[in-house]
Structure formats: structure tokens, C-alpha cells
Design an enzyme around this catalytic site. Sequence first.
Site, PDB file in Angstrom:
ATOM      1  N   SER A 122       0.465  -1.161  -0.243  1.00  0.00           N
ATOM      2  CA  SER A 122       0.315  -0.029  -0.270  1.00  0.00           C
ATOM      3  C   SER A 122       0.917   1.132  -0.224  1.00  0.00           C
ATOM      4  O   SER A 122       0.695   2.164  -0.663  1.00  0.00           O
ATOM      5  CB  SER A 122      -0.807  -0.323   1.139  1.00  0.00           C
ATOM      6  OG  SER A 122      -1.337  -1.462   1.200  1.00  0.00           O
ATOM      7  N   THR A 142       1.237  -3.657   9.959  1.00  0.00           N
ATOM      8  CA  THR A 142       1.311  -4.823   9.488  1.00  0.00           C
ATOM      9  C   THR A 142       1.777  -6.007  10.563  1.00  0.00           C
ATOM     10  O   THR A 142       2.496  -5.190  11.785  1.00  0.00           O
ATOM     11  CB  THR A 142       2.023  -5.423   8.178  1.00  0.00           C
ATOM     12  OG1 THR A 142       2.241  -6.381   8.531  1.00  0.00           O
ATOM     13  CG2 THR A 142       3.612  -4.053   9.067  1.00  0.00           C
ATOM     14  N   ILE A 143       1.311  -6.989  10.508  1.00  0.00           N
ATOM     15  CA  ILE A 143       1.745  -7.849  11.871  1.00  0.00           C
ATOM     16  C   ILE A 143       3.078  -8.658  11.569  1.00  0.00           C
ATOM     17  O   ILE A 143       3.749  -8.668  13.190  1.00  0.00           O
ATOM     18  CB  ILE A 143       0.790  -8.765  12.156  1.00  0.00           C
ATOM     19  CG1 ILE A 143       0.661  -9.653  10.659  1.00  0.00           C
ATOM     20  CG2 ILE A 143      -1.138  -8.987  12.615  1.00  0.00           C
ATOM     21  CD1 ILE A 143       0.357 -11.282  10.712  1.00  0.00           C
ATOM     22  N   ASP A 144       3.526  -8.101  10.343  1.00  0.00           N
ATOM     23  CA  ASP A 144       4.787  -8.628   9.899  1.00  0.00           C
ATOM     24  C   ASP A 144       5.658  -7.977  11.066  1.00  0.00           C
ATOM     25  O   ASP A 144       6.994  -8.031  10.633  1.00  0.00           O
ATOM     26  CB  ASP A 144       5.126  -8.654   8.505  1.00  0.00           C
ATOM     27  CG  ASP A 144       3.992  -9.432   7.775  1.00  0.00           C
ATOM     28  OD1 ASP A 144       3.399 -10.637   8.593  1.00  0.00           O
ATOM     29  OD2 ASP A 144       3.930  -9.054   7.218  1.00  0.00           O
ATOM     30  N   ARG A 188       6.064 -13.413   7.017  1.00  0.00           N
ATOM     31  CA  ARG A 188       7.048 -12.898   5.519  1.00  0.00           C
ATOM     32  C   ARG A 188       7.817 -13.231   5.668  1.00  0.00           C
ATOM     33  O   ARG A 188       8.575 -14.248   6.378  1.00  0.00           O
ATOM     34  CB  ARG A 188       5.807 -12.004   4.750  1.00  0.00           C
ATOM     35  CG  ARG A 188       5.304 -11.871   4.107  1.00  0.00           C
ATOM     36  CD  ARG A 188       4.245 -10.859   2.958  1.00  0.00           C
ATOM     37  NE  ARG A 188       4.992 -11.411   1.939  1.00  0.00           N
ATOM     38  CZ  ARG A 188       3.859 -12.589   1.405  1.00  0.00           C
ATOM     39  NH1 ARG A 188       2.654 -12.799   2.117  1.00  0.00           N
ATOM     40  NH2 ARG A 188       4.426 -13.019   0.416  1.00  0.00           N
ATOM     41  N   HIS A 289      -4.098 -16.772  10.368  1.00  0.00           N
ATOM     42  CA  HIS A 289      -4.645 -16.191   9.807  1.00  0.00           C
ATOM     43  C   HIS A 289      -5.221 -16.065  11.765  1.00  0.00           C
ATOM     44  O   HIS A 289      -5.391 -14.410  11.928  1.00  0.00           O
ATOM     45  CB  HIS A 289      -5.678 -16.255   9.045  1.00  0.00           C
ATOM     46  CG  HIS A 289      -5.227 -16.095   7.556  1.00  0.00           C
ATOM     47  ND1 HIS A 289      -4.803 -16.970   6.997  1.00  0.00           N
ATOM     48  CD2 HIS A 289      -4.941 -15.045   6.794  1.00  0.00           C
ATOM     49  CE1 HIS A 289      -4.408 -16.954   5.975  1.00  0.00           C
ATOM     50  NE2 HIS A 289      -4.326 -15.329   6.039  1.00  0.00           N
ATOM     51  N   GLN A 291      -3.441 -15.465  13.938  1.00  0.00           N
ATOM     52  CA  GLN A 291      -2.493 -14.368  14.305  1.00  0.00           C
ATOM     53  C   GLN A 291      -2.947 -13.078  13.899  1.00  0.00           C
ATOM     54  O   GLN A 291      -2.511 -11.762  14.346  1.00  0.00           O
ATOM     55  CB  GLN A 291      -1.395 -14.305  13.760  1.00  0.00           C
ATOM     56  CG  GLN A 291      -0.256 -15.141  14.640  1.00  0.00           C
ATOM     57  CD  GLN A 291       0.572 -15.438  13.410  1.00  0.00           C
ATOM     58  OE1 GLN A 291       2.199 -15.701  13.630  1.00  0.00           O
ATOM     59  NE2 GLN A 291       0.525 -17.249  12.692  1.00  0.00           N
TER      60      GLN A 291
HETATM   61  O1  F6P Z   1       1.159  -9.654   5.138  1.00  0.00           O
HETATM   62  C1  F6P Z   1       0.675 -10.153   6.686  1.00  0.00           C
HETATM   63  C2  F6P Z   1      -0.252 -11.703   6.530  1.00  0.00           C
HETATM   64  O2  F6P Z   1      -0.236 -12.258   7.660  1.00  0.00           O
HETATM   65  C3  F6P Z   1       1.285 -12.155   6.140  1.00  0.00           C
HETATM   66  O3  F6P Z   1       2.171 -12.516   7.544  1.00  0.00           O
HETATM   67  C4  F6P Z   1       1.247 -13.351   5.626  1.00  0.00           C
HETATM   68  O4  F6P Z   1       2.277 -14.201   5.007  1.00  0.00           O
HETATM   69  C5  F6P Z   1       0.290 -12.615   4.797  1.00  0.00           C
HETATM   70  O5  F6P Z   1      -0.478 -11.749   4.864  1.00  0.00           O
HETATM   71  C6  F6P Z   1      -1.214 -13.764   4.764  1.00  0.00           C
HETATM   72  O6  F6P Z   1      -2.291 -13.189   3.294  1.00  0.00           O
HETATM   73  P1  F6P Z   1      -3.010 -13.333   2.545  1.00  0.00           P
HETATM   74  O7  F6P Z   1      -3.589 -12.655   3.673  1.00  0.00           O
HETATM   75  O8  F6P Z   1      -3.448 -13.567   1.416  1.00  0.00           O
HETATM   76  O9  F6P Z   1      -3.647 -14.837   3.594  1.00  0.00           O
END
Ligand code: F6P
Length: 365
Positions: A122, A142-144, A188, A289, A291
Amino acid sequence: MAKKRILVMTGGGDCPGLNAVIRAIVRRTEQEEDWEVIGSIEAFNGLLRDPMEVVLLDSKTVSGIHIRGGTILKTTNKGGPFHWPVKNADGSFSYIDRCDDLIARLEKLGINAVVSIGGEGSMDIAQRLFEKGIPIIGVPKTIDNDLSSTDLTFGYQTSVQIATEAVDRLITTAASHNRLMILEVMGRDAGWIGLSAAIAGGAHVALIPEIPYDIDKVAAEINDRVENGRGFAIVVISEGAKPVGGIATSRDSNQPGYQNKILGGVGHRLLEEIQDKVDVEARVMILGHLQRGGSPIAYDRVLATQFGVKAVELVLESKFGHMVSYRHPNVVSVPIASAIEEYNYVKLDSALVHTARGVGISLGD
Ligand code: F6P
């Protein structure tokens, strides 16, 4: 007289705290008599659809939403103004640039500023739109925690909390059965969630993308732990982790407009690689998810609220092309361009890595 308008949207994967940012943006804007907030549904897609999907946001609409996970504006990691999918007669898709159309629609709606709440993808779009003359402010989520130019993104601490609770729970079942439990977490290409949850939960091995793992060393560590420790072991592995000389476990998405690789499955790969090398029964758990879902912890609610208020203040100062950033203990702003220059990896000489090694967590190297 018509009020000036902020258009707000949430893009990319959802993350706990998005609603708290939206609420803060609306509440802070309502302190200005001549401004109001409009929301675009599913990032820019709502604006680009016919009919447009946009909503007026006021304090009634956002009342109490700061405690809720997800985003009331919905989100997407598909499509977008520079990569809009158009279905061909044969069922395949072509992608077109709809930036000029977007600019026309912003004008039609009387938008004076755009606030884009999103991650790396984004912010990349935000920078390109800024270069086309759109007055835009970025809010990092972002959670990452993989965005640079900010100490933290909101959502990250909540996901660490959830991953840590998973480690806690896996410990009791692993200890009861004398098993090796492998927990795969998101993140990621960055190991922030994995490494933090491993430290907080007391895992024995943490495998992160930044440190390719040596399978024999991981196996030796587990065998030592099982024989000389309490008979069980916990490995936290980040979804982007890879063995020495290998690549991350990923697949392409077949969804039109989805540009990311889908990561996931490295936990099972590790199990296959290790099961003949360890003297213990093993199981894999992919947290996925979970998380990202549910209520943000208090820390993320505070950070998200700070980010929302700051975003409006940047609009009022016309500081377009900037992203809100947390530089402890202050909330500041940085050019979006500098925030997307570099990916925020866990640095090998960081305090977090040092701490993990200091309490005897093996990093597989
Ligand atoms: O970027 C956040 C995240 O949850 C990553 O940790 C993960 O790889 C990805 O998004 C999963 O994305 P999607 O919502 O497309 O499954």
C-alpha cells in the site's frame, strides 16, 4: 460551505488496530469544523467500482470500534489503481492502469486528502500516487513489522501475543507426550513474530528467514534438549524460513490481481527434513490467520490511536507524501519514499537476536 474531505482506506492484509486508527482519524477530524471523513471500501477498489462504494464516517459510525479486530472499511490485497484486473472473453485477465480515472473520481467526490492505512504494498502505491500529484498520507500497518522507517507497526505486538499463547499451550501438550512441537508463524520475509514469540514463550529453537537453518544443527539441538532436558522440544519457525542453500516455501496465487507469493508450509517441510534425524515424535501446528484476527491488545490500540491522530495532523499541515512513523517515544513522519526503500529485516547484530542466543535459543546456525 462544503466541508473539505479526507478519504480514508485500509489496504493489504487486515491487522488488529485498523479500526482504532479509523476511529482516531474521525474523532480528530471532527475537532476541525471544516473537515469531514469519507471511507473507501476495500482500499481503492471501492472508489474505482461502479457504483462507487464510499461511506461518510462520523463519530457515531466509529463509536466503540477501537476494540474490534478487522476493519469496518474492509480490505484487499488484490487489484488497486495500477493493477486493475479486467476479465477477457476467454476468461483470462489483463491488468490496466486506472490512475487517471482515480484522480477524476477523487475530484468528483471533492477529496482534499487521502489517508492510506497499509503495509509495504500500500505504501508503494501511495508513493506512486503522490508522484502523480495526489495529496496522500501513509499510515503503516502490518503484523509482520517489516516496514522500515518506523520502530514498530501496530498489530505486530498483538500477533506476538497470540503466537506466544500458542507456544505456552504447545509446551503443556508437548511435555505431556514427550514430543517435538513445530509451530509455524507468519511474518513474510522477516522473523520478528517468530523470534519474539520464541523468546516470550521460551521455545528451544527459533528459525527465521534472516538466518538460513542447518538441519543437522537443528536436529542435534533437539536431540540434546530431549535427552538432557525435559524430554520435549518446541521449535518456532517463521513462514519465510529456509534451509541453508534453499528457498522459502511458497506458491503462486491463482487469484486475479494478487501479486504476492503465498507463503506457508515450511513447518511441514521441516518435519519431513528432521523426522529421521531426531529421537522424538513430532507434530506441526500452523497458526495462520489466527495471528491477525480478533481484538488488538492495549499496546496496539494506543499506537494505532496515536497514528490516526498524527495522520490528520499531517493532513492539516499539508505534509503530503509522508508516512506516520513511531520513533520511541515520539510519533513523527517520514517521506513514504524512504519508508519503502528498505525492507525491515531482523538484524543479525540486534538486541533481539543477542537476547535469544543469550537465553540459549538455537537459531539453527
Ligand atoms: O502481511 C501479513 C500476512 O499475514 C503475512 O504474514 C502472510 O504471509 C500474509 O499476510 C498472508 O496473506 P493472505 O491474507 O493473502 O493470506
